[in-house]
Design a protein around this motif. Structure first.
Motif, PDB file in Angstrom:
ATOM      1  N   VAL A  63       4.732  -4.238   6.228  1.00  0.00           N
ATOM      2  CA  VAL A  63       4.095  -3.164   5.483  1.00  0.00           C
ATOM      3  C   VAL A  63       5.124  -2.638   4.477  1.00  0.00           C
ATOM      4  O   VAL A  63       6.323  -2.714   4.718  1.00  0.00           O
ATOM      5  N   THR A  64       4.673  -2.154   3.352  1.00  0.00           N
ATOM      6  CA  THR A  64       5.556  -1.613   2.325  1.00  0.00           C
ATOM      7  C   THR A  64       5.692  -0.102   2.504  1.00  0.00           C
ATOM      8  O   THR A  64       4.697   0.587   2.709  1.00  0.00           O
ATOM      9  N   ILE A  65       6.930   0.370   2.409  1.00  0.00           N
ATOM     10  CA  ILE A  65       7.165   1.810   2.425  1.00  0.00           C
ATOM     11  C   ILE A  65       7.823   2.181   1.102  1.00  0.00           C
ATOM     12  O   ILE A  65       8.914   1.712   0.793  1.00  0.00           O
ATOM     13  N   GLU A  66       7.117   2.988   0.321  1.00  0.00           N
ATOM     14  CA  GLU A  66       7.667   3.499  -0.932  1.00  0.00           C
ATOM     15  C   GLU A  66       8.246   4.883  -0.653  1.00  0.00           C
ATOM     16  O   GLU A  66       7.610   5.706   0.009  1.00  0.00           O
ATOM     17  N   SER A  67       9.448   5.135  -1.168  1.00  0.00           N
ATOM     18  CA  SER A  67      10.122   6.424  -0.980  1.00  0.00           C
ATOM     19  C   SER A  67      10.571   6.962  -2.327  1.00  0.00           C
ATOM     20  O   SER A  67      10.974   6.194  -3.199  1.00  0.00           O
ATOM     21  N   GLU A  83      -3.620  -2.479  -1.364  1.00  0.00           N
ATOM     22  CA  GLU A  83      -4.987  -1.964  -1.464  1.00  0.00           C
ATOM     23  C   GLU A  83      -5.272  -0.712  -0.638  1.00  0.00           C
ATOM     24  O   GLU A  83      -6.345  -0.139  -0.751  1.00  0.00           O
ATOM     25  N   GLN A  84      -4.324  -0.279   0.210  1.00  0.00           N
ATOM     26  CA  GLN A  84      -4.598   0.901   1.028  1.00  0.00           C
ATOM     27  C   GLN A  84      -3.323   1.582   1.521  1.00  0.00           C
ATOM     28  O   GLN A  84      -2.289   0.944   1.667  1.00  0.00           O
TER      29      GLN A  84
END
Length: 140
Positions: free
Chosen positions: A74-78, A98-99
Motif C-alpha cells: 500500500v502507498t503512504i503519502e506524507s 483509486e482509493q
C-alpha cells in the motif's frame, strides 16, 4: 509542495479476526512512513538532524475503508501541515491509486535523548520540512 512516498508491505499477521488490517496496525504503518521520511535528512548525509530523537505527542486517524491483505504494498503519502518552534505535524494518506483507506496526522516533538527533554527544531530541519509543507488541510 512535495509529498514523501512510502511503499508499505502488508503482512499476514496484520489482519484481525474480521479479515481486514487491524486498526492498531495502521499506527505501525504510519510510524514506518514517518521514520522513512524524517531520516531522509539525517545521518546518511552526515547531518545530525532528527537523529537525536523525537516523540509522538498526538495521533489522529480517520478510517475511510477496510484494507485486506494482499501481496501488493500500500502507498503512504506524507507531508507537513504545520511547523512550530518545537513541533511539527505530519499528515498521511494510506492509499492505492483509486482509493484511500486512512487519513491521519501526527504531532511530533523533537527530543534530546541525552538531556531527556524536548528541543527546538533546527534551521536545517525547518528548511527540509518546508519542502513538504502544505498549509491547506486535507479533505476528510
Amino acid at each position: 509542495m512535495a509529498r514523501h512516498i512510502y511503499s508499505c508491505p502488508l503482512r499476514w499477521s496484520d489482519m484481525d479476526a474480521f479479515g481486514h488490517v487491524n486498526n492498531v496496525v495502521f499506527l505501525r504503518y504510519l510510524e514506518e512512513a514517518r521514520i522513512d521520511f524524517m531520516f531522509r535528512l539525517a545521518p546518511g548525509d552526515g547531518s545530525p538532524s532528527f537523529s537525536g530523537g523525537s516523540v509522538v505527542a498526538r495521533h489522529e486517524i480517520d478510517y475511510v475503508r477496510p484494507l485486506v491483505h494482499r501481496h501488493a504494498p500500500v502507498t503512504i503519502e506524507s507531508w507537513v501541515t504545520k511547523i512550530t518552534a518545537a513541533s511539527l505535524t505530519i499528515a498521511y494518506e494510506v492509499k492505492d491509486p483509486e482509493q484511500v483507506y486512512v487519513r491521519a496526522s501526527t504531532v511530533v516533538v523533537p527530543y534530546n535523548l541525552a538531556e531527556e527533554r524536548p528541543r527546538r527544531i533546527t534551521a536545517e530541519e525547518k528548511l527540509f520540512l518546508q519542502e513538504y509543507l502544505d498549509q491547506e488541510p486535507a479533505v476528510v
